[in-house]
Design an enzyme around this catalytic site. Structure first.
Site, PDB file in Angstrom:
ATOM      1  N   ASP A 122     -24.360 -21.867  16.498  1.00 42.43           N
ATOM      2  CA  ASP A 122     -25.604 -21.630  17.238  1.00 42.43           C
ATOM      3  C   ASP A 122     -26.519 -22.860  17.159  1.00 42.43           C
ATOM      4  O   ASP A 122     -27.728 -22.729  16.944  1.00 42.43           O
ATOM      5  CB  ASP A 122     -26.311 -20.374  16.690  1.00 42.43           C
ATOM      6  N   HIS A 149     -32.055 -14.946   9.634  1.00 38.27           N
ATOM      7  CA  HIS A 149     -30.632 -14.724   9.352  1.00 38.27           C
ATOM      8  C   HIS A 149     -30.018 -15.937   8.672  1.00 38.27           C
ATOM      9  O   HIS A 149     -30.567 -17.031   8.726  1.00 38.27           O
ATOM     10  CB  HIS A 149     -29.863 -14.465  10.654  1.00 38.27           C
ATOM     11  N   ASP A 183     -37.992 -20.247  12.200  1.00 37.15           N
ATOM     12  CA  ASP A 183     -37.183 -19.850  13.352  1.00 37.15           C
ATOM     13  C   ASP A 183     -37.123 -18.334  13.537  1.00 37.15           C
ATOM     14  O   ASP A 183     -36.950 -17.587  12.566  1.00 37.15           O
ATOM     15  CB  ASP A 183     -35.757 -20.390  13.169  1.00 37.15           C
ATOM     16  N   GLU A 211     -41.966 -20.064  15.347  1.00 35.85           N
ATOM     17  CA  GLU A 211     -41.231 -20.033  16.612  1.00 35.85           C
ATOM     18  C   GLU A 211     -41.111 -18.577  17.035  1.00 35.85           C
ATOM     19  O   GLU A 211     -40.291 -17.824  16.512  1.00 35.85           O
ATOM     20  CB  GLU A 211     -39.843 -20.662  16.477  1.00 35.85           C
ATOM     21  N   HIS A 247     -34.794 -27.364  22.945  1.00 35.35           N
ATOM     22  CA  HIS A 247     -33.332 -27.328  22.868  1.00 35.35           C
ATOM     23  C   HIS A 247     -32.779 -26.007  23.390  1.00 35.35           C
ATOM     24  O   HIS A 247     -31.582 -25.884  23.597  1.00 35.35           O
ATOM     25  CB  HIS A 247     -32.881 -27.568  21.425  1.00 35.35           C
ATOM     26  N   ASP A 248     -33.663 -25.008  23.572  1.00 34.09           N
ATOM     27  CA  ASP A 248     -33.220 -23.712  24.073  1.00 34.09           C
ATOM     28  C   ASP A 248     -33.353 -23.640  25.595  1.00 34.09           C
ATOM     29  O   ASP A 248     -33.945 -24.506  26.231  1.00 34.09           O
ATOM     30  CB  ASP A 248     -34.058 -22.595  23.447  1.00 34.09           C
TER      31      ASP A 248
HETATM   32  C1  OTU Z   1     -34.256 -19.596  18.110  1.00 32.14           C
HETATM   33  O1  OTU Z   1     -34.414 -19.110  19.424  1.00 32.14           O
HETATM   34  C2  OTU Z   1     -33.639 -20.973  18.176  1.00 32.14           C
HETATM   35  O2  OTU Z   1     -34.519 -21.861  18.800  1.00 32.14           O
HETATM   36  C3  OTU Z   1     -32.317 -20.887  18.883  1.00 32.14           C
HETATM   37  O3  OTU Z   1     -31.733 -22.149  19.076  1.00 32.14           O
HETATM   38  C4  OTU Z   1     -31.422 -19.977  18.092  1.00 32.14           C
HETATM   39  O4  OTU Z   1     -30.269 -19.722  18.827  1.00 32.14           O
HETATM   40  C5  OTU Z   1     -32.082 -18.648  17.748  1.00 32.14           C
HETATM   41  O5  OTU Z   1     -33.439 -18.770  17.347  1.00 32.14           O
HETATM   42  C6  OTU Z   1     -31.368 -18.002  16.582  1.00 32.14           C
HETATM   43  O6  OTU Z   1     -31.550 -18.747  15.403  1.00 32.14           O
HETATM   44  O7  OTU Z   1     -35.313 -16.415  18.366  1.00 32.14           O
HETATM   45  O8  OTU Z   1     -38.000 -16.040  18.795  1.00 32.14           O
HETATM   46  O9  OTU Z   1     -34.138 -17.923  24.566  1.00 32.14           O
HETATM   47  O10 OTU Z   1     -35.831 -18.595  22.604  1.00 32.14           O
HETATM   48  O11 OTU Z   1     -33.251 -17.120  20.661  1.00 32.14           O
HETATM   49  C7  OTU Z   1     -37.239 -16.659  19.715  1.00 32.14           C
HETATM   50  C8  OTU Z   1     -33.950 -17.355  23.370  1.00 32.14           C
HETATM   51  C9  OTU Z   1     -35.858 -17.021  19.229  1.00 32.14           C
HETATM   52  C10 OTU Z   1     -34.543 -18.185  22.285  1.00 32.14           C
HETATM   53  C11 OTU Z   1     -34.553 -17.398  21.052  1.00 32.14           C
HETATM   54  C12 OTU Z   1     -35.253 -18.088  19.950  1.00 32.14           C
END
Ligand code: OTU
Length: 627
Positions: free
Chosen positions: A119, A162, A262, A304, A373-374
């Site tokens: 991921d 996680h 995150d 985030e 990056h998302d």
């Molecule tokens: C974040 O993302 C990270 O930036 C992602 O790269 C990871 O895949 C994810 O966590 C899991 O670790 O959880 O609160 O469009 O914005 O997955 C938002 C979906 C998150 C992402 C969302 C985000």
């Protein structure tokens, strides 16, 4: 004065913040006092172990707590493997960052993630160990030292929701170790998972449907909000809290200055809800924030949470938690509204949605960004759309079509991510250049379209630098890197199309940044002008309010930054046509002779209007107040 006194002072100053938050989450436990004591011992130990240069930084930040709010602050975001390609390589690139004036560097996929699919680094097997492919702990310390000597703060991800299924905690839990089983959410059968699923959304419906995964070894179901290999931590267990405090202290003492927390929205689960943004999340984050402030005060926290405005604002602390939760949070709405206004050439929705945004404490900063990056999800509230005469669903469909290049007239080269047939939701991938039409224009060799795309991108960079937050640039966007044409070639990436917009740094393209006739040169130089003007514009310090002005002009986005030195008005033209703004809008704010701090010249007022060319962006102050 002894260090011990300093620790005692800081503990006294922040004790209530820590106590109240921990009490709210763990207060009913019989062992609560013991938990609290263990937390404080951990903080004291970290403080004792804190290296001398970092103690000095702590004092500096005690004196200047708004360091990340400054108008001179600029953030840069990169994958180590794409920028470095390892930690030593990153250390060698610091002149490049200095050239841009970067003061904050967020490096991704830095701590040790699981092998194969991970991921993008968000499946951690060791929270404090550097990924061996990228370097060693010594390399990380050397990088931190080098960054600190240049005044650049290192930001590292702390994946709170996680860890990887291969993390030692997860392995022990899976093998039946009772202590570690309580670090996760285990279920003997589908009864509870099915009950939870009734109200849970799916983050990755495409490649990770459902929120639970069957673990063969234990014969149990495990809560996995994201991918099957990312096991959600059980934050109702204070041992998890204590572990993460230890991780934070260790990383902070290596020299990490900002934690990007995150996926925090998901940290607390509650039956019958979407298990996002629960009260306990804010308490946990407030407690973690207090821990850093007590033991390692140089450290700032960035949350985030890609959630709706009313939930988002609570990550800065609302009510009793005012200003106590996170220092920085992503302004997802600003990002979405930039793309929305650009596609429609209409700022009505943007003006409405952002004007309705709740106020923030003056101690925080929005992380302002164009993309990260998302993927981009079209977080446009139906209420906001309705208020301006749009249909929310139809507008979101339009935006996906536009950025996937499916709508007539669109030059965007984005890709669809996580198509959800139930909701008809399609998120979008793509680099800044790909989404803004630069990549397509270059591929066609269409000079006029290239010119316009460059202006569109500079409009975006001026917006994130002129909003009054901490601007975060994604690596390569400063020189307009296109999508990565080869992203599917790496088997560990092939299943996740977000890798489309995480290209390798193109050093040859970066070399062209000093050639004023090249696209790279025009973008880089345009950005430098923005960053340079920002540095001498105190109104853009994040502690001052940003007020959206409802001017009634449907093509311009206009914001005011009120400051003792005089108001600054930002005006942004989201169209390829010329627009005129009533001079009265400016005069009402005390800007009678509009001087553009970005362009460096006076704007003529003709027939009571100022003229704004295609994709123009202006930071206007009153010329007489300037002298
Ligand atoms: C974040 O993302 C990270 O930036 C992602 O790269 C990871 O895949 C994810 O966590 C899991 O670790 O959880 O609160 O469009 O914005 O997955 C938002 C979906 C998150 C992402 C969302 C985000």
């Amino acid at each position: 004065m002894r260090d011990r006194d300093l620790f005692t002072l800081r503990l006294a100053h922040r004790f209530d913040q820590l106590y109240e938050a921990l009490q709210a989450v763990y207060g009913t436990r019989a062992d609560f006092d013991a938990v609290l004591q263990r937390v404080i011992v951990r903080l004291a130990e970290a403080h004792v172990a804190r290296p001398e240069p970092l103690r000095l930084l702590d004092i500096e930040r005690d004196l200047s707590p708004g360091w990340f709010q400054k108008e001179s602050m600029l953030g840069y975001v990169a994958y180590v493997e794409r920028f470095g390609p390892d930690l030593t390589g990153v250390t060698e690139q610091l002149d490049y960052l200095d050239e841009l004036g970067v003061g904050y560097l967020h490096l991704m996929k830095l701590m040790h993630a699981r092998a194969g699919e991970n991921d993008g680094g968000y499946a951690i097997v060791d929270y404090t160990g550097v990924d061996p492919a990228l370097g060693t702990t010594e390399d990380l310390v050397a990088l931190c030292d080098a960054l600190r000597s240049r005044g650049i703060a290192l930001c590292v991800d702390l994946v709170l929701n996680h860890c990887a299924q291969e993390h030692p905690w997860a392995l022990a839990a899976s093998a039946g170790d009772a202590r570690y089983r309580d670090y996760f959410h285990f279920f003997p059968d589908r009864t509870l998972p099915d009950a939870y699923e009734a109200t849970l959304p799916e983050v990755f419906p495409d490649f990770a449907p459902g929120n639970f995964t069957f673990d063969e070894t234990s014969g149990h179901w495990v809560w996995t909000t994201f991918n099957r290999y990312q096991w959600d931590l059980n934050w109702s267990n204070p041992e998890v809290f204590l572990e993460i405090v230890q991780v934070m202290m260790t990383l902070a003492n290596l020299g990490v200055e900002v934690f990007r927390l995150d996926a925090v929205a998901f940290m607390w689960k509650r039956m019958g809800t979407d298990s996002q943004n629960q009260e306990e999340v804010y308490d946990l984050l407030q407690a973690l924030r207090a821990c850093s402030a007590i033991a390692t005060p140089a450290v700032a926290h960035k949350a985030e949470a890609i959630v709706s405005p009313d939930d988002l604002i609570r990550y800065f602390g609302v009510g009793k938690r005012h200003g106590k939760v996170a220092n920085i949070a992503y302004h997802n709405s600003l990002m979405v509204q930039y793309w929305s206004s650009l596609a429609s050439g209409d700022t009505t929705l943007m003006t409405h949605a952002l004007a309705e945004f709740p106020r923030t404490p003056d101690s925080i900063a929005w992380g302002t960004y164009i993309r990260c990056h998302d993927d981009i999800g079209w977080a446009i509230a139906d209420d906001d759309a309705t208020a301006v005469g749009l249909n929310g669903q139809a507008h979101r469909v339009f935006l996906s079509d536009w950025y996937a290049g499916l709508f007539p007239g669109s030059d965007a080269l984005g890709g669809v991510f996580q198509y959800n047939p139930d909701t008809n939701d399609r998120r979008i991938n793509g680099s800044f250049a790909a989404l803004a039409g630069l990549q397509a224009a270059r591929e066609r060799g269409d000079e006029a379209a290239i010119d316009l795309a460059i202006e569109r991108m500079l409009l975006g960079n001026a917006l994130i630098c002129g909003f009054g937050g901490l601007p975060l640039l994604y690596m390569g966007d400063e020189i307009g890197l296109p999508n990565d044409a080869h992203w599917q070639e790496d088997p560990a990436h092939a299943g996740d199309s977000r890798w489309m917009h995480r290209p390798m740094m193109d050093r040859a393209a970066a070399q062209r940044r000093h050639d004023p006739s090249s696209v790279e040169g025009r973008l880089f130089d345009g950005l430098l002008q923005i960053v340079t003007a920002r540095r001498t514009t105190p109104q853009l310090n994040a502690r001052y309010d940003t007020d959206v002005l409802r001017t009634g002009h449907p093509r311009l986005f206009t914001i005011a930054h009120r400051h003792p030195l005089g108001t600054l008005i930002g005006v942004y033209n989201f169209t390829a046509g010329t627009q005129w703004l009533r001079a009265g809008v400016l005069a009402d704010e005390g800007v009678h002779r509009p001087l553009d701090r970005l362009g460096g010249s006076l704007l003529p007022v003709v027939d009571d209007h100022v003229e704004l060319g295609p994709y123009a962006r202006c930071w206007l102050v009153d010329a007489s107040a300037e002298s």
